[in-house]
Design a protein around this motif. Structure first.
Motif, PDB file in Angstrom:
ATOM      1  N   HIS A  17       0.857  -1.187   0.000  1.00  0.00           N
ATOM      2  CA  HIS A  17       0.000   0.000   0.000  1.00  0.00           C
ATOM      3  C   HIS A  17       0.893   1.237   0.000  1.00  0.00           C
ATOM      4  O   HIS A  17       0.767   2.130   0.835  1.00  0.00           O
ATOM      5  N   ARG A  18       1.794   1.309  -0.965  1.00  0.00           N
ATOM      6  CA  ARG A  18       2.773   2.397  -0.997  1.00  0.00           C
ATOM      7  C   ARG A  18       2.110   3.768  -1.140  1.00  0.00           C
ATOM      8  O   ARG A  18       2.596   4.759  -0.599  1.00  0.00           O
ATOM      9  N   HIS A  19       1.015   3.818  -1.897  1.00  0.00           N
ATOM     10  CA  HIS A  19       0.344   5.103  -2.082  1.00  0.00           C
ATOM     11  C   HIS A  19      -0.214   5.617  -0.748  1.00  0.00           C
ATOM     12  O   HIS A  19      -0.061   6.805  -0.415  1.00  0.00           O
ATOM     13  N   SER A  62       2.639   6.830   1.396  1.00  0.00           N
ATOM     14  CA  SER A  62       3.116   8.153   0.986  1.00  0.00           C
ATOM     15  C   SER A  62       2.161   9.252   1.441  1.00  0.00           C
ATOM     16  O   SER A  62       2.593  10.342   1.819  1.00  0.00           O
ATOM     17  N   LEU A  63       0.858   8.969   1.437  1.00  0.00           N
ATOM     18  CA  LEU A  63      -0.126   9.959   1.899  1.00  0.00           C
ATOM     19  C   LEU A  63       0.054  10.257   3.387  1.00  0.00           C
ATOM     20  O   LEU A  63      -0.014  11.415   3.815  1.00  0.00           O
TER      21      LEU A  63
END
Length: 288
Positions: free
Chosen positions: A26-28, A31-32
């Protein structure tokens, strides 16, 4: 949850986590969270990121004048201000990542109780936020070192990167371990504050390693070197301060051996931290 694979149907337990693997899956989202924490840090600030560069520069001036000139420590350790600033930079990275990782679950209690997401996301994001905040400090230290004639080799640049990796792994593992315990027992946070307070003295930041070697038995000095912070700090000294020092300067004995052991120890702590985290994770929503 039902997942169709061809003609077969596989029932998957809702909210089942694969631990750290899910975090980087869940890299996105990661990053959030990192971006949100960084924005909160500088919310309402006129100068914003500029403070990340001003603070290490002011620290250098204070160390150079107060410690190096007035207390005469430049006589015992050449370029003492750069020496101490290099060590403080990597220890500050550890302290911020470890402390924030310990508090991360409690600080995000509302989110944890409302939706499911990999809970390891919070201590991991704390480490990345600390890394982002540390990079400007490293940049300032390097610029100052260049001014004094810094000309590193590839190995010395690699030492800086290896020091960052050791601290990133170590602080993430400790952040998960103490963060999970802190959900139920808030005393963990106070215990971490003591560790953070002692960290700068448990590694050769304010002093040179040979001062320890000359005062303690060899077996105790070996234990001192097995503290992952010690090789990490010395890797930063080797990469930033060592190129400025006269040729007779000696790095920590067996620096690369102890650095490798520090990385292994940090990985073991990371695995153990993940194990404890998974064992206690089922109680988070209830205890929060």
């Amino acid at each position: 949850m039902r997942v169709d694979i061809g003609d077969a149907a596989v029932l998957e337990e809702p909210g089942r986590s694969r631990g750290l693997l899910d975090v980087f899956g869940h890299r996105h989202l990661l990053s959030l969270i990192v971006r949100k924490e960084i924005q909160i840090r500088y919310r309402g600030s006129i100068f914003g990121w500029l403070w990340s560069y001003v603070k290490p520069l002011v620290q250098f001036l204070v160390f150079y004048v107060a410690l190096g000139v007035f207390l005469g420590l430049n006589k015992s350790i050449d370029f003492y201000a750069i020496y101490i600033l290099a060590g403080i930079t990597i220890v500050t990275f550890f302290n911020e990542a470890f402390s924030n990782g310990t508090r991360s679950l409690v600080d995000n209690a509302a989110l944890i109780k409302k939706i499911y997401l990999p809970r390891e996301m919070f201590p991991v994001s704390s480490m990345f936020v600390a890394l982002v905040n540390t990079l400007p400090q490293i940049a300032v230290v390097l610029v100052i070192a260049v001014f004094f004639g810094w000309a590193p080799s590839i190995g010395q640049l690699g030492a800086i990167i290896l020091g960052l990796i050791i601290i990133a792994v170590l602080s993430t593992g400790l952040g998960m371990l103490f963060g999970a315990v802190n959900v139920t027992f808030r005393d963990a946070q106070s215990f971490v504050e003591i560790i953070v307070m002692c960290a700068v003295w448990a590694s050769p930041v304010m002093y040179h390693w040979d001062m320890v070697a000359s005062k303690v038995p060899p077996w105790l000095f070996t234990i001192y070197c097995l503290n992952p912070l010690t090789p990490a700090v010395e890797l930063f000294h080797y990469g930033i301060w060592f190129p400025l020092h006269p040729r007779d300067a000696q790095p920590l004995p067996d620096l690369w051996l102890f650095s490798g052991l520090a990385l292994v120890i940090s990985l073991v702590i990371l695995i153990f931290g993940q194990f404890v985290f998974r064992r206690l994770e089922g109680r988070f929503a209830q205890d929060l």
